[in-house]
Design a protein around this motif. Structure first.
Motif, short mmCIF file in Angstrom:
data_model
loop_
_atom_site.label_atom_id
_atom_site.label_comp_id
_atom_site.label_asym_id
_atom_site.label_seq_id
_atom_site.Cartn_x
_atom_site.Cartn_y
_atom_site.Cartn_z
N ALA A 257 17.86 50.80 25.08
CA ALA A 257 17.46 50.06 23.88
C ALA A 257 17.88 50.80 22.61
O ALA A 257 18.32 50.18 21.63
CB ALA A 257 15.96 49.82 23.89
N ALA A 258 17.77 52.13 22.63
CA ALA A 258 18.14 52.93 21.45
C ALA A 258 19.64 52.86 21.20
O ALA A 258 20.08 52.75 20.04
CB ALA A 258 17.70 54.38 21.65
N ILE A 259 20.45 52.91 22.25
CA ILE A 259 21.90 52.85 22.10
C ILE A 259 22.32 51.50 21.53
O ILE A 259 23.13 51.41 20.59
CB ILE A 259 22.61 53.10 23.45
CG1 ILE A 259 22.40 54.55 23.89
CG2 ILE A 259 24.09 52.78 23.35
CD1 ILE A 259 22.89 54.83 25.30
N ILE A 260 21.73 50.41 22.06
CA ILE A 260 22.08 49.08 21.58
C ILE A 260 21.61 48.86 20.15
O ILE A 260 22.31 48.23 19.34
CB ILE A 260 21.49 48.01 22.53
CG1 ILE A 260 22.16 48.09 23.89
CG2 ILE A 260 21.66 46.61 21.94
CD1 ILE A 260 21.57 47.15 24.94
N ALA A 261 20.46 49.42 19.81
CA ALA A 261 19.96 49.26 18.44
C ALA A 261 20.87 49.94 17.43
O ALA A 261 20.95 49.51 16.26
CB ALA A 261 18.55 49.84 18.34
N ALA A 262 21.58 50.97 17.86
CA ALA A 262 22.45 51.72 16.94
C ALA A 262 23.90 51.23 16.96
O ALA A 262 24.73 51.75 16.21
CB ALA A 262 22.39 53.20 17.30
N GLU A 263 24.21 50.24 17.79
CA GLU A 263 25.60 49.80 17.91
C GLU A 263 26.06 49.01 16.68
O GLU A 263 25.23 48.52 15.89
CB GLU A 263 25.78 48.93 19.16
CG GLU A 263 25.16 47.55 19.03
CD GLU A 263 25.31 46.70 20.28
OE1 GLU A 263 25.88 47.17 21.27
OE2 GLU A 263 24.83 45.54 20.26
N ASP A 264 27.35 48.89 16.50
CA ASP A 264 27.93 48.07 15.44
C ASP A 264 27.82 46.61 15.88
O ASP A 264 28.44 46.21 16.88
CB ASP A 264 29.40 48.44 15.22
CG ASP A 264 30.05 47.64 14.10
OD1 ASP A 264 29.42 46.70 13.60
OD2 ASP A 264 31.21 47.96 13.76
N PRO A 265 27.03 45.77 15.19
CA PRO A 265 26.85 44.38 15.64
C PRO A 265 28.14 43.57 15.65
O PRO A 265 28.22 42.56 16.34
CB PRO A 265 25.84 43.81 14.64
CG PRO A 265 25.94 44.70 13.44
CD PRO A 265 26.26 46.06 13.96
N LYS A 266 29.15 44.05 14.91
CA LYS A 266 30.43 43.34 14.93
C LYS A 266 31.28 43.76 16.12
O LYS A 266 32.24 43.08 16.47
CB LYS A 266 31.20 43.61 13.63
CG LYS A 266 30.52 43.01 12.40
CD LYS A 266 31.35 43.21 11.15
CE LYS A 266 30.68 42.56 9.94
NZ LYS A 266 31.49 42.73 8.71
N LYS A 267 30.90 44.89 16.75
CA LYS A 267 31.60 45.37 17.93
C LYS A 267 30.57 45.84 18.97
O LYS A 267 30.46 47.04 19.24
CB LYS A 267 32.54 46.51 17.58
CG LYS A 267 33.67 46.11 16.62
CD LYS A 267 34.55 47.31 16.29
CE LYS A 267 35.67 46.93 15.33
NZ LYS A 267 36.53 48.10 14.98
N PRO A 268 29.79 44.92 19.51
CA PRO A 268 28.74 45.31 20.47
C PRO A 268 29.34 45.97 21.71
O PRO A 268 30.46 45.68 22.12
CB PRO A 268 28.06 43.99 20.80
CG PRO A 268 29.07 42.95 20.49
CD PRO A 268 29.87 43.46 19.33
#
Length: 474
Positions: A423-434
Motif C-alpha cells: 500500500a505504501a509503494i502504491i501510494a507513492a507512485e506517479d499516478p500518470k505512470k502507475p
C-alpha cells in the motif's frame, strides 16, 4: 429387553452429549451481541434461569502467569462448574404462566434489543407526508406504493405501467408522483437505472452539462474500465479534460439508499482489554453487554411432585447448567487466547499491527493445548483493545510467507507486513505512470519481501486497490 433399554439409554445420553458439545462450539464462535440474543431467548424459554445484566469482568495479569498457574485457575473454574451442577440436585416446582403466587420471585425483565436504525422507507414516508398533505390521498397512495417498490439501493423495481395498474391512475399521473419522489433526499432515490440516478444527482448540484453530462449518458462502462484515452478520442477532447469530468462523476453516489437500514456507526465494544499494569500488562475480559446467568432459587425441592413434573424440572435445570458452563468455557478460552497473544506480540501493544510478527492459530493452539479450530472460533468476531488501538483478534494471525534468508524463521514475514509495504509503494507512485504488478513484486523483493506477482495481485485486490490500468490518471 434389558439390553434394549440399556442401548436406548446409551443412545439418548450420547445424543444429549452431542447436543451439548454443539452448543459449546456455537457459543464459543458467537460475537457478544449474538450471544446476548441467545441468552435472552434461553432465559425466556427456561424458568430455571435467572439473568443478571451487571456481570463482573474477569481479569488476570498476562505477564506474570505461567501455564501451571493457568491450569490451577482452570481447575478452579471446573470446581465452580461442579458447584453449579450440584444445584441440579435441588429440584423445585416451576410455576407456569406469567404470575407467581409465592411473593418471592422478582418479575422477569431484560433490556430489549436496540431497535434497528432508521430505514430508507422511514425517511421517504416522512417526506411523503409533507409532499402530499390532506386532500391529496390518491397521490399519497401512489407515492406509498412507489416507496414500497424501491430496493435497498433506492432504485424503483417496477415499471410505471404496473404502478398505474395497481394504484388505478394513469401512467402520466404515476410518473408525476415519481418525479416528486425523485426530488426527495437522498438525491438519486427513485431512479430506474444508474444513468438516471447519477443524472438526478448531477442536476441537483447544477453540474449536469458538458463533458459531465456526456460521461453520465454515454460512457459509464468506459469509466468503470478507466478507458480515458478511448473516451477522449470518441469525444474529440483531451484525456486530461475527460479525467476531470470522470473525477466529478465519481463523486456521485451509485446507491443512494444503501446507507439506510444499517446499524448506525458506533463504538466497537472489545471483548478483551489490555492495560499497562506495573511492569507488565493486565488483561481483562469484558462483559461486552452479555448478561450473567444463575440458577433460579425457586428450583429447590421436588419431593411430593409426580414423576413427569420432576422429569421436566431436571431437564430445565440440566439445560440451564450446561448453558452457564458453556458460557464460562467460552470466556476461559478467549482469555487464554488473549494471554498468548499478549505474550507473543508485545511490540504490537504499543506500536500497533505494524509491529506484528508472524503467528499462526496452530502455534497458539499448541501453546494453550487446544485444537486449532477452537482458537479460530474464539477469535471469530471478537475484538481486543490495546494501548495502540482496538483490533479484531483474527488480525493477529498471519501465515508465514517465507522463511527468510537461509531458512531462518526469525526473518520470516507476514501478510500484514507485505500489505502495508504494498500500500505504501502504491501510494507513492506517479499516478500518470502507475506500477505494474510485476514491478511491485520487484520493489517488494528489494525490501526483502519476496513474493510472486500472483500474490501481489491477490493482496492488491484485498486492499481494494485497482490494477495499474485503472489507476492511471491523465
Amino acid at each position: 429387553m434389558e439390553q434394549s433399554q440399556a442401548l436406548s439409554q446409551t443412545l439418548s445420553q450420547h445424543l444429549a452429549m452431542t447436543m451439548k458439545m454443539q452448543q459449546a462450539i456455537k457459543i464459543l464462535a458467537l460475537p457478544a451481541q449474538e450471544l446476548r440474543g441467545l441468552i435472552e431467548k434461553e432465559y425466556l424459554e427456561n424458568p430455571a434461569l435467572e439473568i443478571d445484566y451487571d456481570p463482573a469482568a474477569l481479569s488476570f495479569e498476562a505477564d506474570t502467569r505461567t501455564l501451571d498457574e493457568r491450569g490451577q485457575e482452570e481447575r478452579a473454574q471446573a470446581y465452580r462448574a461442579e458447584d453449579i451442577s450440584a444445584l441440579a440436585s435441588y429440584l423445585g416446582h416451576p410455576e407456569r404462566g406469567d404470575a407467581w403466587t409465592d411473593g418471592e420471585r422478582e418479575p422477569r425483565a431484560f433490556e430489549p434489543a436496540r431497535p434497528a436504525s432508521r430505514t430508507l422507507e422511514d425517511e421517504l414516508m416522512e417526506q411523503v407526508a409533507f409532499a402530499f398533505p390532506e386532500g391529496h390521498e390518491q397521490e399519497k397512495a401512489v407515492a406509498t406504493f412507489l416507496v414500497g417498490s424501491l430496493d435497498g439501493s433506492g432504485y424503483l423495481t417496477v415499471s410505471l405501467d404496473e404502478v398505474a395498474r395497481v394504484t388505478k391512475v394513469t401512467e402520466e399521473e404515476a410518473e408525476h408522483v415519481l418525479t416528486v419522489i425523485q426530488s426527495f433526499e437522498p438525491a438519486g432515490v427513485g431512479a430506474r437505472d444508474l444513468v438516471e440516478c447519477l443524472r438526478i444527482q448531477a442536476e441537483r448540484r447544477g453540474i449536469y452539462e458538458g463533458l459531465v453530462a456526456c460521461m453520465i449518458d454515454k460512457h459509464l462502462k468506459d469509466i468503470a474500465d478507466n478507458r480515458i484515452k478511448e473516451i477522449a478520442s470518441a469525444e474529440g477532447v483531451r484525456p486530461a479534460d475527460v479525467q476531470m469530468a470522470v473525477d466529478i462523476v465519481r463523486t456521485l453516489t451509485p446507491k443512494p439508499g444503501a446507507c439506510y437500514g444499517c446499524e448506525e456507526t458506533g463504538y466497537i465494544t472489545p471483548d478483551v482489554i489490555v492495560r499497562p499494569y506495573g511492569a507488565g500488562y493486565r488483561v481483562e475480559l469484558t462483559s461486552g453487554g452479555v448478561p450473567g446467568l444463575h440458577i433460579s432459587r425457586l428450583y429447590q425441592e421436588a419431593a411430593g411432585y409426580d414423576d413427569e413434573t420432576q422429569s421436566y424440572i431436571r431437564g430445565r435445570l440440566n439445560a440451564a447448567t450446561w448453558l452457564i458452563k458453556n458460557i464460562e468455557t467460552r470466556q476461559g478460552t478467549i482469555r487464554r487466547v488473549a494471554e498468548e497473544i499478549v505474550r507473543r506480540q508485545r511490540p504490537v501493544l504499543t506500536q500497533g499491527l505494524a509491529a506484528l510478527t508472524p503467528m499462526t492459530m496452530q502455534e497458539v493452539a499448541d501453546a494453550i493445548e487446544v485444537h486449532e479450530s477452537t482458537v479460530s472460533r474464539a477469535a471469530q468476531g471478537k475484538y481486543i483493545e490495546l494501548p495502540s488501538g482496538i483490533f479484531p483478534i483474527k488480525a493477529f494471525f498471519t501465515a508465514n510467507l517465507a522463511q527468510g534468508a537461509a531458512g531462518h524463521p526469525d526473518e520470516a514475514y507476514g501478510a500484514t507486513q507485505v500489505k502495508d509495504e504494498l500500500a505504501a509503494i502504491i501510494a507513492a507512485e506517479d499516478p500518470k505512470k502507475p506500477l505494474s504488478d510485476a514491478k511491485l513484486a520487484k520493489l517488494l523483493a528489494e525490501k526483502g519481501l519476496e513474493i510472486s506477482r500472483r500474490t501481489v495481485v491477490k493482496y492488491r485486490e484485498q486492499l481494494g486497490i485497482a490494477s495499474s490500468v485503472k489507476r492511471k490518471r491523465y
